[in-house]
Design a protein around this motif. Sequence first.
Motif, short mmCIF file in Angstrom:
data_model
loop_
_atom_site.label_atom_id
_atom_site.label_comp_id
_atom_site.label_asym_id
_atom_site.label_seq_id
_atom_site.Cartn_x
_atom_site.Cartn_y
_atom_site.Cartn_z
N GLU A 17 -1.24 4.29 -1.57
CA GLU A 17 -2.46 3.98 -2.31
C GLU A 17 -3.44 5.14 -2.24
O GLU A 17 -3.81 5.61 -1.16
CB GLU A 17 -3.10 2.72 -1.75
N THR A 72 2.22 1.74 -9.90
CA THR A 72 0.77 1.74 -10.10
C THR A 72 0.14 3.10 -9.79
O THR A 72 -0.77 3.54 -10.50
CB THR A 72 0.09 0.64 -9.26
N GLU A 73 0.63 3.78 -8.75
CA GLU A 73 0.10 5.11 -8.44
C GLU A 73 0.49 6.13 -9.51
O GLU A 73 -0.17 7.16 -9.65
CB GLU A 73 0.56 5.57 -7.07
N ARG A 99 4.64 15.48 -8.60
CA ARG A 99 3.93 14.25 -8.90
C ARG A 99 4.45 13.67 -10.22
O ARG A 99 4.80 14.43 -11.12
CB ARG A 99 2.42 14.50 -8.98
N PRO A 104 3.76 -0.04 -5.62
CA PRO A 104 2.85 1.09 -5.40
C PRO A 104 3.25 2.34 -6.18
O PRO A 104 2.39 3.11 -6.62
CB PRO A 104 2.94 1.34 -3.88
N ARG A 115 0.82 -1.22 0.00
CA ARG A 115 0.00 0.00 0.00
C ARG A 115 0.85 1.27 0.00
O ARG A 115 0.39 2.33 -0.43
CB ARG A 115 -0.89 0.03 1.24
N GLY A 170 -1.22 9.05 -5.13
CA GLY A 170 -0.34 9.34 -6.25
C GLY A 170 1.11 8.95 -5.97
O GLY A 170 1.46 8.51 -4.88
N ALA A 171 1.95 9.12 -6.99
CA ALA A 171 3.37 8.84 -6.90
C ALA A 171 4.14 10.14 -7.06
O ALA A 171 3.77 11.00 -7.86
CB ALA A 171 3.79 7.85 -7.99
N ALA A 213 5.10 6.69 -2.75
CA ALA A 213 3.68 6.60 -3.12
C ALA A 213 2.92 5.94 -2.00
O ALA A 213 3.47 5.14 -1.22
CB ALA A 213 3.50 5.80 -4.41
#
Length: 280
Positions: A139, A233-234, A154, A230, A122, A142-143, A137
């Motif tokens: 969940e 994906t983020e 970001r 994470p 997460r 964002g990353a 990041a």
Amino acid sequence: MPPADALPFLTGPFADDLALALKLADAADAVAMGRFDAADLDVSAKPDASFVTEADLDTERAIRALLEAERPDDAVLGEEFGTAGSASRRWVIDPIDGTHNYLRGIPVWATLLALSIDGTPRVGVVSQPAIGRRWWAAEGAGAWTNTPDSGSRRIRVSDVSDLERASISFQSIEQWDEAGHLPALLHLTTRVWRDRGYGDALPYMWLAEGRLEMVAEFGVKEYDIAALAPIVTEAGGRFTAYDGSGSLTAGSSLATNGVLHDAILGILRLADGPTTGASV
């Protein structure tokens, strides 16, 4: 690195966990950088013939000590000292990812930190202090990465949708050959714009920043990839095992910008053929 109280992403259900992960990264950076490129660095071989340094051990000890103080009820999985606890919340640590670079004085290595809940990462932090970079990041938040002025920005994967314009990375030719998938890799390289064997955590971060479209490797453990997933994906990407499953324990990884994931999987499976395309 930007101070935690100035970071815009520290909101949502994992805000406290992300703040702690960044604190852990600060502690890890201090220990690891204190011995980086030291002439008297202590290095020994593990039973699997890989190397471990005093910095690997001391960095993981520092992280575990902070977790014991801040999250005593959480479980911990680390590369050097194994598993402690059985809680559904588990911190996953690779104290120095890229030990071979570290012991040779090459500044491309990282501390990887993740919080996994019921087996799903997460929160993820990747810190590369020798080059002054960090990515993180959580969940739903964002990353992000740091900027030269001690700020943050970001990050987002690329929108490249044509294989002919894609740039890809792999760990090594030897690794793909040992896994039995070298023909698939070689075929894929004929379909894309550019391929390079960058290795370790950095290419995954370049993927999350939109600089690459695919990273894949074999022989990975959960602590090698839990922090990466994470962030990818983020940032809008997709992270699976080589067989397309979502397992972090399958021994392989395939990360993409998302839009090319199925196409790349299809090419790899076709090149592997019916007898060599088994899951790794």
